[in-house]
Structure formats: structure tokens, C-alpha cells
Design a protein around this motif. Structure first.
Motif, PDB file in Angstrom:
ATOM      1  N   GLN A 159       0.668  -1.343   0.046  1.00  0.00           N
ATOM      2  CA  GLN A 159      -0.178   0.131  -0.454  1.00  0.00           C
ATOM      3  C   GLN A 159       0.485   1.089  -0.141  1.00  0.00           C
ATOM      4  O   GLN A 159       2.128   1.251   0.305  1.00  0.00           O
ATOM      5  CB  GLN A 159      -0.728   0.258   1.465  1.00  0.00           C
ATOM      6  N   ARG A 160       0.384   2.356  -0.570  1.00  0.00           N
ATOM      7  CA  ARG A 160       1.178   3.666  -0.730  1.00  0.00           C
ATOM      8  C   ARG A 160       1.378   4.188   0.768  1.00  0.00           C
ATOM      9  O   ARG A 160       0.410   3.756   1.568  1.00  0.00           O
ATOM     10  CB  ARG A 160       0.701   4.229  -1.371  1.00  0.00           C
ATOM     11  N   GLY A 161       2.681   4.767   1.073  1.00  0.00           N
ATOM     12  CA  GLY A 161       2.345   5.454   2.386  1.00  0.00           C
ATOM     13  C   GLY A 161       3.533   4.055   3.302  1.00  0.00           C
ATOM     14  O   GLY A 161       4.089   4.357   4.625  1.00  0.00           O
ATOM     15  N   THR A 162       3.072   2.933   3.394  1.00  0.00           N
ATOM     16  CA  THR A 162       4.206   2.091   3.909  1.00  0.00           C
ATOM     17  C   THR A 162       5.578   1.302   3.484  1.00  0.00           C
ATOM     18  O   THR A 162       6.192   2.182   2.493  1.00  0.00           O
ATOM     19  CB  THR A 162       3.571   0.806   3.609  1.00  0.00           C
ATOM     20  N   SER A 163       6.543   1.152   4.102  1.00  0.00           N
ATOM     21  CA  SER A 163       7.893   0.686   3.428  1.00  0.00           C
ATOM     22  C   SER A 163       8.001  -1.121   3.815  1.00  0.00           C
ATOM     23  O   SER A 163       7.162  -1.388   4.209  1.00  0.00           O
ATOM     24  CB  SER A 163       8.296   1.629   5.083  1.00  0.00           C
ATOM     25  N   LEU A 164       8.855  -0.920   2.950  1.00  0.00           N
ATOM     26  CA  LEU A 164       8.889  -2.625   2.427  1.00  0.00           C
ATOM     27  C   LEU A 164      10.621  -2.669   2.896  1.00  0.00           C
ATOM     28  O   LEU A 164      11.451  -2.182   1.688  1.00  0.00           O
ATOM     29  CB  LEU A 164       9.008  -3.366   0.734  1.00  0.00           C
ATOM     30  N   THR A 165      11.019  -3.635   3.059  1.00  0.00           N
ATOM     31  CA  THR A 165      12.904  -4.211   3.127  1.00  0.00           C
ATOM     32  C   THR A 165      13.484  -4.828   2.582  1.00  0.00           C
ATOM     33  O   THR A 165      12.635  -6.453   2.804  1.00  0.00           O
ATOM     34  CB  THR A 165      13.040  -4.491   4.871  1.00  0.00           C
ATOM     35  N   ILE A 166      14.534  -5.369   1.705  1.00  0.00           N
ATOM     36  CA  ILE A 166      14.593  -6.006   0.707  1.00  0.00           C
ATOM     37  C   ILE A 166      15.399  -6.682   1.987  1.00  0.00           C
ATOM     38  O   ILE A 166      16.601  -5.851   1.527  1.00  0.00           O
ATOM     39  CB  ILE A 166      14.755  -5.558  -0.558  1.00  0.00           C
ATOM     40  N   GLN A 167      15.629  -7.785   1.082  1.00  0.00           N
ATOM     41  CA  GLN A 167      17.225  -8.886   1.937  1.00  0.00           C
ATOM     42  C   GLN A 167      18.348  -9.102   0.627  1.00  0.00           C
ATOM     43  O   GLN A 167      17.258  -9.643  -0.218  1.00  0.00           O
ATOM     44  CB  GLN A 167      16.674  -9.591   2.684  1.00  0.00           C
ATOM     45  N   CYS A 168      19.065  -8.904   0.773  1.00  0.00           N
ATOM     46  CA  CYS A 168      20.202  -9.502  -0.475  1.00  0.00           C
ATOM     47  C   CYS A 168      21.570 -10.218   0.183  1.00  0.00           C
ATOM     48  O   CYS A 168      22.194 -10.255   1.524  1.00  0.00           O
ATOM     49  CB  CYS A 168      20.741  -8.082  -1.068  1.00  0.00           C
ATOM     50  N   GLN A 169      21.490 -11.398  -0.020  1.00  0.00           N
ATOM     51  CA  GLN A 169      22.579 -12.521   0.510  1.00  0.00           C
ATOM     52  C   GLN A 169      22.978 -13.170  -0.590  1.00  0.00           C
ATOM     53  O   GLN A 169      23.068 -13.301  -1.367  1.00  0.00           O
ATOM     54  CB  GLN A 169      21.237 -13.536   1.698  1.00  0.00           C
ATOM     55  N   VAL A 170      24.644 -12.872   0.025  1.00  0.00           N
ATOM     56  CA  VAL A 170      25.782 -13.556  -0.950  1.00  0.00           C
ATOM     57  C   VAL A 170      26.634 -14.604  -0.276  1.00  0.00           C
ATOM     58  O   VAL A 170      26.888 -14.390   0.810  1.00  0.00           O
ATOM     59  CB  VAL A 170      26.540 -12.551  -1.039  1.00  0.00           C
ATOM     60  N   ASP A 171      26.460 -15.362  -1.516  1.00  0.00           N
ATOM     61  CA  ASP A 171      27.118 -16.797  -0.327  1.00  0.00           C
ATOM     62  C   ASP A 171      28.284 -16.909  -0.035  1.00  0.00           C
ATOM     63  O   ASP A 171      29.663 -17.815  -0.303  1.00  0.00           O
ATOM     64  CB  ASP A 171      27.415 -18.371  -1.664  1.00  0.00           C
ATOM     65  N   SER A 172      29.880 -15.516  -0.712  1.00  0.00           N
ATOM     66  CA  SER A 172      30.994 -15.373  -0.715  1.00  0.00           C
ATOM     67  C   SER A 172      30.533 -13.667   0.074  1.00  0.00           C
ATOM     68  O   SER A 172      29.852 -13.133   0.054  1.00  0.00           O
ATOM     69  CB  SER A 172      31.524 -15.931  -1.605  1.00  0.00           C
ATOM     70  N   GLN A 173      31.946 -13.614   0.438  1.00  0.00           N
ATOM     71  CA  GLN A 173      32.549 -12.209   1.445  1.00  0.00           C
ATOM     72  C   GLN A 173      32.746 -11.592  -0.264  1.00  0.00           C
ATOM     73  O   GLN A 173      33.740 -11.270  -0.530  1.00  0.00           O
ATOM     74  CB  GLN A 173      33.300 -12.171   2.405  1.00  0.00           C
ATOM     75  N   VAL A 174      31.668 -10.056  -0.125  1.00  0.00           N
ATOM     76  CA  VAL A 174      32.578  -8.633  -0.721  1.00  0.00           C
ATOM     77  C   VAL A 174      32.676  -7.921  -0.330  1.00  0.00           C
ATOM     78  O   VAL A 174      31.707  -7.816   0.627  1.00  0.00           O
ATOM     79  CB  VAL A 174      31.210  -8.577  -2.125  1.00  0.00           C
ATOM     80  N   THR A 175      33.215  -7.209  -0.372  1.00  0.00           N
ATOM     81  CA  THR A 175      33.864  -5.630   0.093  1.00  0.00           C
ATOM     82  C   THR A 175      32.610  -4.634  -0.575  1.00  0.00           C
ATOM     83  O   THR A 175      31.671  -4.091   0.480  1.00  0.00           O
ATOM     84  CB  THR A 175      35.379  -4.688  -0.752  1.00  0.00           C
ATOM     85  N   MET A 176      31.856  -4.492  -1.994  1.00  0.00           N
ATOM     86  CA  MET A 176      31.368  -3.287  -2.991  1.00  0.00           C
ATOM     87  C   MET A 176      29.476  -4.614  -2.925  1.00  0.00           C
ATOM     88  O   MET A 176      29.948  -5.453  -3.154  1.00  0.00           O
ATOM     89  CB  MET A 176      31.464  -2.996  -3.500  1.00  0.00           C
ATOM     90  N   MET A 177      28.471  -3.872  -2.441  1.00  0.00           N
ATOM     91  CA  MET A 177      27.168  -4.698  -3.194  1.00  0.00           C
ATOM     92  C   MET A 177      26.399  -2.882  -3.671  1.00  0.00           C
ATOM     93  O   MET A 177      26.200  -2.010  -2.872  1.00  0.00           O
ATOM     94  CB  MET A 177      26.544  -5.523  -2.095  1.00  0.00           C
ATOM     95  N   PHE A 178      25.832  -3.876  -4.768  1.00  0.00           N
ATOM     96  CA  PHE A 178      24.489  -2.139  -5.325  1.00  0.00           C
ATOM     97  C   PHE A 178      23.421  -2.992  -5.488  1.00  0.00           C
ATOM     98  O   PHE A 178      23.658  -4.058  -5.354  1.00  0.00           O
ATOM     99  CB  PHE A 178      25.789  -2.571  -6.391  1.00  0.00           C
ATOM    100  N   TRP A 179      22.664  -1.640  -5.087  1.00  0.00           N
ATOM    101  CA  TRP A 179      21.260  -1.993  -5.512  1.00  0.00           C
ATOM    102  C   TRP A 179      20.836  -0.369  -6.822  1.00  0.00           C
ATOM    103  O   TRP A 179      20.778   0.193  -6.527  1.00  0.00           O
ATOM    104  CB  TRP A 179      20.822  -2.015  -4.282  1.00  0.00           C
ATOM    105  N   TYR A 180      19.915  -1.362  -7.513  1.00  0.00           N
ATOM    106  CA  TYR A 180      19.799  -1.410  -8.892  1.00  0.00           C
ATOM    107  C   TYR A 180      17.652  -1.263  -8.796  1.00  0.00           C
ATOM    108  O   TYR A 180      17.113  -2.021  -7.733  1.00  0.00           O
ATOM    109  CB  TYR A 180      19.673  -2.081 -10.171  1.00  0.00           C
TER     110      TYR A 180
END
Lengths: 111, 114
Positions: free
Chosen positions: B14-35
Motif C-alpha cells: 500500500q502507498r505510504g508503507t515501507s518494504l525492506t528487501i534482503q540480499c544474501q551473497v554466498d561469499s564475502q564481497v566488499t561492495m554491494m550495489f542496489w539497482y
């Protein structure tokens, strides 16, 4: 700044037809060049890459050659299949953390 | 290479609400990007998330609207706050891997705001 220009879609082909998707780039230095593919409902996945001039990247019957003189990296496939229907993105990275993506070209292959 | 998972895969909010998206990687990485990928469009970089520091946002994106957490080298979250229909998009998590700077992407989160 760096940029990537690729041909507009959609491209519609019959099965077994020859595919070319044009891609040109502007970049400083010596960029790596990539083609990514996005199948319906999925994220992008790396299709092929080339890291220096005259390198040819290839995968799954697709090929692209890094042409520094024409700043191009055109994607080709000799005989497309219905399963190749997807969106194709050309991209470049000059060794930093930011990849520059083209606008994407949607390919439809008809049986 | 890297294998990336995202949750949820899709949601209708619904408009006005918030959503949290989770991202899990199978190895350690320095940088992660959101598009963000709006329907029929290319990718737009929202922000770059480094572990242990504030995320770096691209022009047109602000922390109040898209807060990002990066608690460790394999995990990140993106929150889309105070949503409006214009936020309806696919949100993609990505990492750089390998010597040639190829990127690996999660399957995406398809968000529809009504």
C-alpha cells in the motif's frame, strides 16, 4: 563520462535466423566489455565478456568481438532459438566499481 | 562467481508503507550495489553499500527514501520508504566479482505499490 549505446528493440526474428545486436561505447582508458542477458522474471546474468582489443567473447553460441578502432562490441548468434528470447544489455567497466549499462534490447524469437 | 539470493521475490504494498528487501551473497564481497529497473527500462544504480560505512547514493536517490544497511560482508538490506506508485519497479542486488569486474545479480524483487 562513459556511455553505452545499443540498438533499440524490440528485435523479432524467426527461429534459426541470424542475430546481430549493435553496441558502441565511449570510455576513457581500456574498458572491459560485457553482454548481460535477462530472461523473463529473472535478474541479469553475464553472457560473455572481453577485456582487451580484438578479444572475442563467446558463450552459448553467442559471440562479440572487442573492436577498439570502431569502439564497438556487437553481439551475434548464427541461429537463434525460441529460448533466446530475453533482454540483452551491453555494458562497460573501466576498472572502477561502476558498470555502465546500455538501455537493453529486447529479443523475441518466433517458432 | 557469486550466487545471490533476494527476499521477497515480489510484493504488493500500500502507498505510504515501507518494504525492506534482503540480499544474501554466498561469499564475502566488499561492495554491494542496489539497482532499480522500471518496467521495460535499463538499470539505474541507487547506491553502493560497503561494509562498515555509509552507503554512497547516486544523484536522485536519498538515504531517507532508500536507507541501506550492510552489517557484514555477505548481507545487505534496502528499504523503500513511504512508498508511492512511482516506486513500483524491480529492485536488484548485485556484486562485483573477478578480476575483470563482471557483475553478478540477484533474481530481483518485483514491487508493486497500489
Amino acid at each position: 563520462g562513459n556511455s553505452v549505446t545499443q540498438m533499440e528493440g524490440p528485435v523479432t526474428l524467426s527461429e534459426e535466423a541470424f542475430l546481430t545486436i549493435n553496441c558502441t561505447y565511449t570510455a576513457t582508458g581500456y574498458p572491459s566489455l560485457f553482454w548481460y542477458v535477462q530472461y523473463p522474471g529473472e535478474g541479469l546474468q553475464l553472457l560473455l565478456k572481453a577485456t582487451k582489443a580484438d578479444d572475442k567473447g563467446s558463450n552459448k553460441g553467442f559471440e562479440a568481438t572487442y573492436r577498439k578502432e570502431t569502439t564497438s562490441f556487437h553481439l551475434e548468434k548464427g541461429s537463434v532459438q525460441v529460448s533466446d528470447s530475453a533482454v540483452y544489455f551491453c555494458a562497460t567497466n573501466t576498472g572502477g566499481f561502476k558498470t555502465i549499462f546500455g538501455a537493453g534490447t529486447r529479443l523475441f524469437v518466433k517458432a | 562467481s557469486a550466487v545471490i539470493s533476494q527476499k521477497p521475490s515480489r510484493d504488493i504494498c500500500q502507498r505510504g508503507t515501507s518494504l525492506t528487501i534482503q540480499c544474501q551473497v554466498d561469499s564475502q564481497v566488499t561492495m554491494m550495489f542496489w539497482y532499480r529497473q522500471q518496467p521495460g527500462q535499463s538499470l539505474t544504480l541507487i547506491a553502493t553499500a560497503n561494509q562498515g560505512s555509509e552507503a554512497t547514493y547516486e544523484s536522485g536517490f536519498v538515504i531517507d527514501k532508500f536507507p541501506i544497511s550492510r552489517p557484514n560482508l555477505t548481507f545487505s538490506t534496502l528499504t523503500v520508504s513511504n512508498m508511492s506508485p512511482e516506486d513500483s519497479s524491480i529492485y536488484l542486488c548485485s556484486v562485483l566479482s573477478g578480476l575483470d569486474y563482471e557483475q553478478y545479480f540477484g533474481p530481483g524483487t518485483r514491487l508493486t505499490v497500489t
